[in-house]
Enzyme design. Sequence first.
Site, PDB file in Angstrom:
ATOM      1  N   HIS A   1       0.871  -1.187   0.000  1.00  0.00           N
ATOM      2  CA  HIS A   1       0.000   0.000   0.000  1.00  0.00           C
ATOM      3  C   HIS A   1       0.897   1.222   0.000  1.00  0.00           C
ATOM      4  CE1 HIS A   1      -3.926   1.963   1.724  1.00  0.00           C
ATOM      5  NE2 HIS A   1      -3.221   2.826   1.017  1.00  0.00           N
TER       6      HIS A   1
ATOM      7  N   HIS B   1       1.293   4.737  -2.423  1.00  0.00           N
ATOM      8  CA  HIS B   1       0.925   5.596  -3.549  1.00  0.00           C
ATOM      9  C   HIS B   1       2.193   6.297  -4.020  1.00  0.00           C
ATOM     10  CE1 HIS B   1      -3.437   5.209  -2.790  1.00  0.00           C
ATOM     11  NE2 HIS B   1      -3.067   5.125  -1.525  1.00  0.00           N
TER      12      HIS B   1
ATOM     13  N   HIS C   1      -9.539   0.705  -1.618  1.00  0.00           N
ATOM     14  CA  HIS C   1      -9.564   1.368  -0.320  1.00  0.00           C
ATOM     15  C   HIS C   1     -10.987   1.247   0.243  1.00  0.00           C
ATOM     16  CE1 HIS C   1      -5.787   2.946  -1.624  1.00  0.00           C
ATOM     17  NE2 HIS C   1      -5.700   3.875  -0.687  1.00  0.00           N
TER      18      HIS C   1
ATOM     19  N   GLU D   1     -11.410   3.059   5.825  1.00  0.00           N
ATOM     20  CA  GLU D   1     -10.446   3.960   6.467  1.00  0.00           C
ATOM     21  C   GLU D   1     -11.259   5.016   7.204  1.00  0.00           C
ATOM     22  OE1 GLU D   1      -6.788   7.032   5.350  1.00  0.00           O
ATOM     23  OE2 GLU D   1      -8.198   6.413   3.799  1.00  0.00           O
TER      24      GLU D   1
ATOM     25  N   ASP E   1       1.646   3.997   2.837  1.00  0.00           N
ATOM     26  CA  ASP E   1       0.609   4.821   2.214  1.00  0.00           C
ATOM     27  C   ASP E   1       1.211   5.966   1.399  1.00  0.00           C
ATOM     28  OD1 ASP E   1      -1.930   5.575   1.507  1.00  0.00           O
ATOM     29  OD2 ASP E   1      -2.556   6.204   3.501  1.00  0.00           O
ATOM     30  N   ASP E   2       1.385   7.132   2.012  1.00  0.00           N
ATOM     31  CA  ASP E   2       1.952   8.320   1.352  1.00  0.00           C
ATOM     32  C   ASP E   2       3.085   8.843   2.231  1.00  0.00           C
ATOM     33  OD1 ASP E   2      -0.143   9.010  -0.930  1.00  0.00           O
ATOM     34  OD2 ASP E   2      -1.276   8.463   0.857  1.00  0.00           O
TER      35      ASP E   2
END
Length: 349
Positions: A25, A27, A205, A208, A286-287
């Site tokens: 996961h 991005h 997704h 969340e 994630d980011d």
Amino acid sequence: MFKVPPVAAERLPALLRAMPKAELHIHIEGSLEPELIFALAERNSVRLPYASVQELRSAYAFTDLQSFLDIYYAGASVLLHEQDFYDMARAYLARAVADNVVHAEIFFDPQTHTARGVPIETVIMGLHRACEDARTLLGISASLILCFLRHLSEEEAFATLEQALPLQDKFIGVGLDSSELGHPPEKFARVFARCRELGLRRVAHAGEEGPPAYIWSALDVLQVERIDHGVQAFQDAALLQRLASSRVPLTVCPLSNQKLRVFPDLRDHKLRQLLDAGLCATVNSDDPAYFGGYINDNFTQVFAATGMGARHAYELASNSFEASFASAADKRAWQHKLKESFERFVEYD
């Protein structure tokens, strides 16, 4: 069944950093560090609304998912040419290797770029070339997953899919990301059905900021093979039981959850409960450029906050290989490396 040897608490962070792992996961646009944003802006003559790297980094004060997305899309504006996408992906992959990531499945958002006039071929070829070079030069396996932006229409997702199909051999699957609330998975039922027909792997997704109902829809309507985030599953006992029995993986991102105030205090994070309930949970970043930590930061901080131990560490790393879309042979090789890393670590402890 591998018996995880005990590890002293003070040695656990070193083990977390040293063990091999997969990241499922990530991005790629969210790995774009402020320094690279400014370098690409200068290279491409793009004007930024920030005077310095520090001013941009100081703007990373998010209160929810949407406030993060606003600045995330602004950062992506510097990506214009194939080499830009290559440089971004190579920078992430080098960082992943430093964290002992042996395999990464990388999300990318073509609609973020095609809306600005960047051809989808430019996006995919730059990212794919970086993955190929990283395999040869860095020894990391990497694949691409094309994500649809859920705040846009299903018709636009179909158009993006059709644009990407001539390059289908360059990505392994599709995902669904961006603003979750108000955009349930079933909004994209037809395009995911088409992706199943094409033999593409499917993730989404869900759960969340959205409710457990979104996880059910992702499973039953989109027929996804993995749930990205999924932390709201803890609110639904029947869902927990289903996820545990089916081994549908969750790609959990602790620091992202903290930064976006899903769990403002990491001590309240449900990762340990999900693992102890038998779910195939994993840890991911994630980011990372925006949320203050790559994968090892996520491991060390959530372990420190929740008191998880060596057994949980082994489960999470093992789960990451099980949950990947890699070949069975690769999974066996990585699992073997994981066992060796634990045995070697204890031997020299």
